[in-house]
Design a protein around this motif. Structure first.
Motif, mmCIF file in Angstrom:
data_model
loop_
_atom_site.group_PDB
_atom_site.id
_atom_site.type_symbol
_atom_site.label_atom_id
_atom_site.label_comp_id
_atom_site.label_asym_id
_atom_site.label_seq_id
_atom_site.Cartn_x
_atom_site.Cartn_y
_atom_site.Cartn_z
ATOM 1 N N TYR A 153 0.519 -3.730 9.220
ATOM 2 C CA TYR A 153 1.413 -3.006 8.316
ATOM 3 C C TYR A 153 2.862 -3.297 8.669
ATOM 4 O O TYR A 153 3.209 -3.515 9.826
ATOM 5 N N GLU A 181 -4.616 6.739 1.603
ATOM 6 C CA GLU A 181 -4.181 5.621 0.772
ATOM 7 C C GLU A 181 -4.286 6.006 -0.710
ATOM 8 O O GLU A 181 -5.334 6.458 -1.165
ATOM 9 N N ILE A 187 0.851 -1.179 0.000
ATOM 10 C CA ILE A 187 0.000 0.000 0.000
ATOM 11 C C ILE A 187 0.892 1.236 0.000
ATOM 12 O O ILE A 187 2.017 1.212 0.522
ATOM 13 N N SER A 197 -7.579 9.548 -2.962
ATOM 14 C CA SER A 197 -8.355 8.622 -2.139
ATOM 15 C C SER A 197 -9.866 8.798 -2.284
ATOM 16 O O SER A 197 -10.391 9.917 -2.340
ATOM 17 N N PHE A 229 0.871 5.409 0.944
ATOM 18 C CA PHE A 229 0.223 6.550 1.582
ATOM 19 C C PHE A 229 0.772 7.834 0.961
ATOM 20 O O PHE A 229 1.965 7.909 0.623
ATOM 21 N N GLU A 271 -4.853 5.483 -4.553
ATOM 22 C CA GLU A 271 -5.719 4.575 -5.299
ATOM 23 C C GLU A 271 -5.415 4.689 -6.785
ATOM 24 O O GLU A 271 -4.577 5.491 -7.201
#
Length: 244
Positions: free
Chosen positions: A230, A121, A64, A167, A66, A123
């Protein structure tokens, strides 16, 4: 003597039951992406050698990213010139340093670690992040074009180009018709940099340029309580957004 042994044995039973029934909660963690596996080209491109997550981390789902956007009055071409870009960027970077430091094993992140500093996050248009950044790894390319109207994209192993998207957890982002990572008038408006509109943007009065800072981490699900797990995050870099 026999009586004492029986009493001692009976006293042990409650302790044995306690440890057998309660047990010790298992600690779940994931391996961190090595900073040495990230190559930056100015502040427009990153190449990341994402390692496959070993099968022993059966609860892992992939990777993922950020992000947070910073508006600035300065034009820079280096991903490390954070002091020139934004004081908010420097503050966030310093706050995350305890978590990104591989030697600091006591600092564990949660979703709130990033959310509390208005990081969201990343996308993508046309795909779920778990399928685009899979646990099988690969060579990840992140590219921010310098041409006006260009769209930032990612590819894995030089495959299909996938456009980045802000996001879906933003409440009322602007401009609503363009959630790509482009430098727009609505994105730069200081009054839009609030929790209800562009919560992912650190505004700046009279700023003409927009940058985005990104961190990558492995992600999975704790099989005991189904909460996210995480790895320690790794800073990818700071990229300049192309003009819309």
């Amino acid at each position: 003597m026999i009586t004492r042994k029986i009493i001692f044995f009976l006293c042990l039973i409650p302790l044995s039951v306690f440890f057998l029934t309660c047990g010790i909660e298992e600690y779940y963690y994931l391996p961190q992406v090595n900073e040495g596996d990230i190559t930056l080209i100015l502040n427009t491109e990153a190449i990341i050698d994402l390692p496959p997550i070993p099968d022993i981390y059966y609860f892992a789902s992939g990777y993922i990213i950020f992000y947070r956007i910073y508006i600035s009055t300065e034009y820079v071409t280096s991903s490390t010139a954070m002091n020139q870009i934004s004081s908010a960027l420097v503050s966030d970077y310093n706050a995350f340093s305890q978590f990104t430091n591989p030697a600091n094993t006591s600092s564990i992140i949660s979703l709130n670690t990033f959310r509390n500093r208005n990081y969201f996050e990343l996308e993508f248009y046309g795909g779920e992040i778990a399928s685009i950044l899979p646990k099988t790894g690969g060579t990840l390319y992140i590219r921010f074009p310098v041409v006006t109207g260009g769209y930032p994209i990612v590819t894995i192993d030089d495959g299909q180009e996938i456009q980045l998207r802000r996001s879906r957890k933003l409440i009322s982002p602007q401009p609503i018709e363009n959630l790509s990572f482009q430098n727009t008038y609505e994105l730069r408006l200081p009054e839009n940099s609030n929790i209800n509109i562009n919560a992912d943007v650190a505004g700046h009065q009279d700023g003409q340029y927009a940058y985005v800072s990104m961190y990558i981490a492995a992600i999975g699900t704790n099989p005991s309580n189904f909460t996210p797990v995480y790895s320690k995050p790794t800073h990818i870099g700071v990229f300049i957004l192309p003009e819309a």
